[in-house]
Design a protein around this motif. Structure first.
Motif, short mmCIF file in Angstrom:
data_model
loop_
_atom_site.label_atom_id
_atom_site.label_comp_id
_atom_site.label_asym_id
_atom_site.label_seq_id
_atom_site.Cartn_x
_atom_site.Cartn_y
_atom_site.Cartn_z
N ILE A 27 10.07 -1.66 -4.31
CA ILE A 27 9.62 -2.31 -5.54
C ILE A 27 8.18 -2.78 -5.41
N MET A 28 7.83 -3.41 -4.29
CA MET A 28 6.46 -3.89 -4.12
C MET A 28 5.46 -2.74 -4.07
N GLY A 29 5.83 -1.65 -3.39
CA GLY A 29 4.94 -0.50 -3.33
C GLY A 29 4.75 0.15 -4.69
N LEU A 30 5.83 0.27 -5.45
CA LEU A 30 5.74 0.88 -6.78
C LEU A 30 4.91 0.02 -7.73
N LEU A 31 5.06 -1.29 -7.64
CA LEU A 31 4.27 -2.17 -8.49
C LEU A 31 2.78 -2.02 -8.18
N SER A 32 2.44 -1.89 -6.91
CA SER A 32 1.04 -1.69 -6.53
C SER A 32 0.51 -0.40 -7.13
N ILE A 33 1.30 0.65 -7.08
CA ILE A 33 0.89 1.93 -7.68
C ILE A 33 0.75 1.79 -9.19
N TRP A 34 1.65 1.07 -9.82
CA TRP A 34 1.60 0.85 -11.27
C TRP A 34 0.25 0.25 -11.69
N TYR A 35 -0.22 -0.72 -10.91
CA TYR A 35 -1.49 -1.35 -11.27
C TYR A 35 -2.70 -0.54 -10.80
N ASN A 36 -2.60 0.02 -9.61
CA ASN A 36 -3.73 0.75 -9.04
C ASN A 36 -4.00 2.04 -9.80
N ASN A 37 -2.97 2.79 -10.07
CA ASN A 37 -3.15 4.13 -10.63
C ASN A 37 -3.09 4.19 -12.15
N GLN B 271 -3.49 1.15 -14.29
CA GLN B 271 -4.16 0.06 -14.99
C GLN B 271 -5.48 -0.33 -14.36
N GLY B 272 -5.95 0.47 -13.41
CA GLY B 272 -7.31 0.30 -12.91
C GLY B 272 -7.54 -0.84 -11.96
N ALA B 273 -6.49 -1.41 -11.39
CA ALA B 273 -6.68 -2.49 -10.42
C ALA B 273 -7.23 -1.92 -9.12
N GLN B 274 -8.33 -2.47 -8.66
CA GLN B 274 -8.96 -1.97 -7.45
C GLN B 274 -8.77 -2.87 -6.24
N SER B 275 -8.15 -4.04 -6.46
CA SER B 275 -7.89 -4.93 -5.33
C SER B 275 -6.57 -5.65 -5.55
N HIS B 276 -6.09 -6.27 -4.47
CA HIS B 276 -4.81 -6.98 -4.49
C HIS B 276 -5.00 -8.22 -3.62
N VAL B 277 -4.62 -9.39 -4.13
CA VAL B 277 -4.85 -10.63 -3.39
C VAL B 277 -3.54 -11.17 -2.85
N VAL B 278 -3.58 -11.64 -1.59
CA VAL B 278 -2.42 -12.25 -0.93
C VAL B 278 -2.75 -13.71 -0.70
#
Length: 545
Positions: free
Chosen positions: A312-322, A324-331
């Motif tokens: 789920i976490m990996g798919l959500l990252s792909i959803w935003y990255n690929n 919706q144009g998200a180029q970074s992710h904050v932890v």
């Protein structure tokens, strides 16, 4: 058009991007949204309800995973297939925390007995230090260990050791050295006694430039204090595959721990590379760290995709990255002991998935490898959270919080938790112009001033976040958390069809750096590089004359 972008699910997701209402509306429409979009296992709770998703998006993301062959790729990794295709290696960090009776094969040889033997050797090594059976060359008990490494041989052990500080047993002090800047090593050595110090060198080849340089300088310091080459064996140990070089250095063969080609550096803290962790928290707690990671391995390997946390976490990252144009992710870690974790996940993700060609060598036509960054809550709320709330970039966020503190102090932990939960709420719902104007209603500002200030106070919200909770930060929950991010990284790379386990970009910098090094100490100026490099080298050489 690449194979990935031709998938039916990819095309469907492209069409779904602009169909979702604001997350405010998603929550208003579905009072059970948290229950639908949260998972609990391995001592962790993942709340992913504050994401720009609905049932249709989730269905297509899961279909994307299926079309990309994710279940088969997961099985291949756990089975020891050579999924690191460019180096023809298996990827089996999971074998490092497998049960003792497991049968995991590389080249038709079960690697688990060797892993278990190494764990026993670590335990004996630690016991010898704890009980004074290992003493320095003058007979004094070892009090300090200097762990020398770089990359995964440094970052994982250092950050996990910091995270588990409440479990330090006080038997030994441990100091970490990675930077080849001489100030780093010198600062550590300044406060140490060579008679009571043990150096632990971690390098698969026993030739990693930074690590070897620091180790040689540590040895020179040791010898300059009046000790001999014969004394080196009492004060140096190594984790390496190159036994010949380590013994030539002066290290006793009995004090050399193995490294394996089927474990990448950034996945190696579970091996003897994690010896500094075990020295600080004891072998029993180190085994609990492994156990927590093993539980996440079982979850990842056996749980259906729709209930699988790393998936789920990996798919959500792909959803935003690929899409919706998200180029970074904050932890964002809401626990002081986890303050270094964003840097560890940064290396894990960016060194793994910073790739631009597929497994077949084709140039990708989609984004891979977002920039991972972050820091400690609540400090970031008074700095970069401003960008998260009102900046123009879409930056998905992970919030991590233990529900119990190791140091309960008044209302401190309640305030910490309130900040964590309040930030995720604010990112999701934002503040409308009308709400901002209402907040200013009783102020002494004029009507025009209220309207202007209200515009500055607007936050559009709809900013996605995950919240990861654990009852308490323990070796088990930390092990599960790190394994969660390891497998999340794998999921992304598997779907992007890239090799997440080599790092040729790292290798190029090393190669060119070595070439530059010879020019820095050459007898005459070298002008065979580009004008910038030639000039920079010349300036450095002038300062050395």
């Amino acid at each position: 058009m690449s194979k990935l972008t031709r998938y039916t699910s990819w095309q469907a997701l492209t069409g779904l991007v602009n169909t979702l209402p604001h997350m405010r509306q998603l929550f208003a429409d579905d009072p059970q949204r948290f229950d639908k979009y949260s998972l609990k296992d391995c001592g962790l709770l993942l709340d992913y309800s504050k994401n720009r998703i609905d049932a249709q998006v989730v269905q297509q993301l899961l279909q994307l995973a299926a079309e990309a062959g994710l279940p088969q790729k997961i099985a291949a990794m756990f089975a020891g297939a050579l999924i690191n295709t460019t180096e023809k290696r298996a990827v089996l960090h999971t074998a490092l925390r497998a049960p003792a009776d497991a049968d995991i094969r590389v080249d038709d040889c079960n690697v688990v007995p060797e892993v278990q033997a190494t764990l026993k050797k670590m335990a004996a090594f630690i016991d010898a230090l704890y009980h004074g059976e290992w003493r320095g060359c003058t007979g004094k008990k070892i009090t300090d260990v200097v762990a020398i490494g770089i990359g995964g041989s440094f970052l994982g052990p250092k950050i996990v050791s910091e995270a588990l500080k409440p479990y330090w047993n006080g038997k030994l002090n441990c100091h970490f050295v990675a930077n080849v800047d001489g100030s780093c090593l010198s600062d550590k050595l300044e406060a140490l006694d060579p008679q009571t110090t043990l150096f632990l060198m971690s390098s698969k080849s026993f030739g990693t430039q930074e690590t070897l340089t620091n180790t040689l300088s540590a040895k020179a310091w040791f010898l300059a204090k009046g000790h001999t080459q014969a004394d080196v064996a009492k004060h140096f140990a190594a984790i390496t595959s190159n036994v010949e070089k380590a013994t030539a250095f002066g290290i006793d063969a009995d004090n050399i721990f193995p490294m394996w080609d089927w474990v990448g550096g950034r996945y190696s803290l579970w091996s003897a590379i994690g010896l500094p962790i075990a020295l600080l928290i004891g072998m029993d707690n180190f085994r609990l760290l492994l156990q927590g990671a093993r539980e996440m391995d079982v979850h990842f390997a056996a749980t259906p995709l729709a209930q699988n946390m790393p998936v789920i976490m990996g798919l959500l990252s792909i959803w935003y990255n690929n899409f919706q144009g998200a180029q970074s992710h904050v932890v964002l870690t809401y626990d002081h002991y986890l303050r270094g974790l964003p840097a560890y996940f940064q290396q894990l993700d960016m060194e793994s998935n910073g790739k631009s060609v597929t497994l077949d060598g084709e140039t990708v036509d989609y984004s891979t490898g977002p920039v991972i960054w972050g820091g400690e809550g609540t400090n970031g709320q008074h700095a970069y959270h401003q960008l998260l709330h009102q900046g123009t970039a879409l930056i998905p966020a992970d919030f991590i919080l233990p529900l119990q503190s190791h140091h309960p102090l008044g209302e401190h932990h309640a305030q910490l938790a309130s900040n964590c939960f309040g930030q995720t709420q604010a990112l999701m719902q934002g503040r409308t112009y009308e709400e901002a104007l209402t907040e200013l209603a009783n102020s002494s500002l004029s009507a025009s001033e209220k309207q202007l200030i209200a515009r500055h106070k607007v936050m559009h919200g709809n900013k996605p976040s995950n919240t990861i909770l654990m009852d308490k930060l323990t070796p088990e929950t930390l092990g599960a958390l790190i394994a969660l991010y390891e497998h999340r990284t794998f999921v992304q790379g598997a779907i992007w069809d890239i090799n997440a386990f080599d790092q040729w970009g790292v290798e190029l910098g090393k190669t060119l750096g070595n070439a530059v090094l010879t020019r820095l100490s050459a007898p005459q100026d070298c002008n065979d590089l580009d004008s910038s490099s030639n000039s920079l080298i010349g300036l450095f050489r002038k300062q050395r004359i």
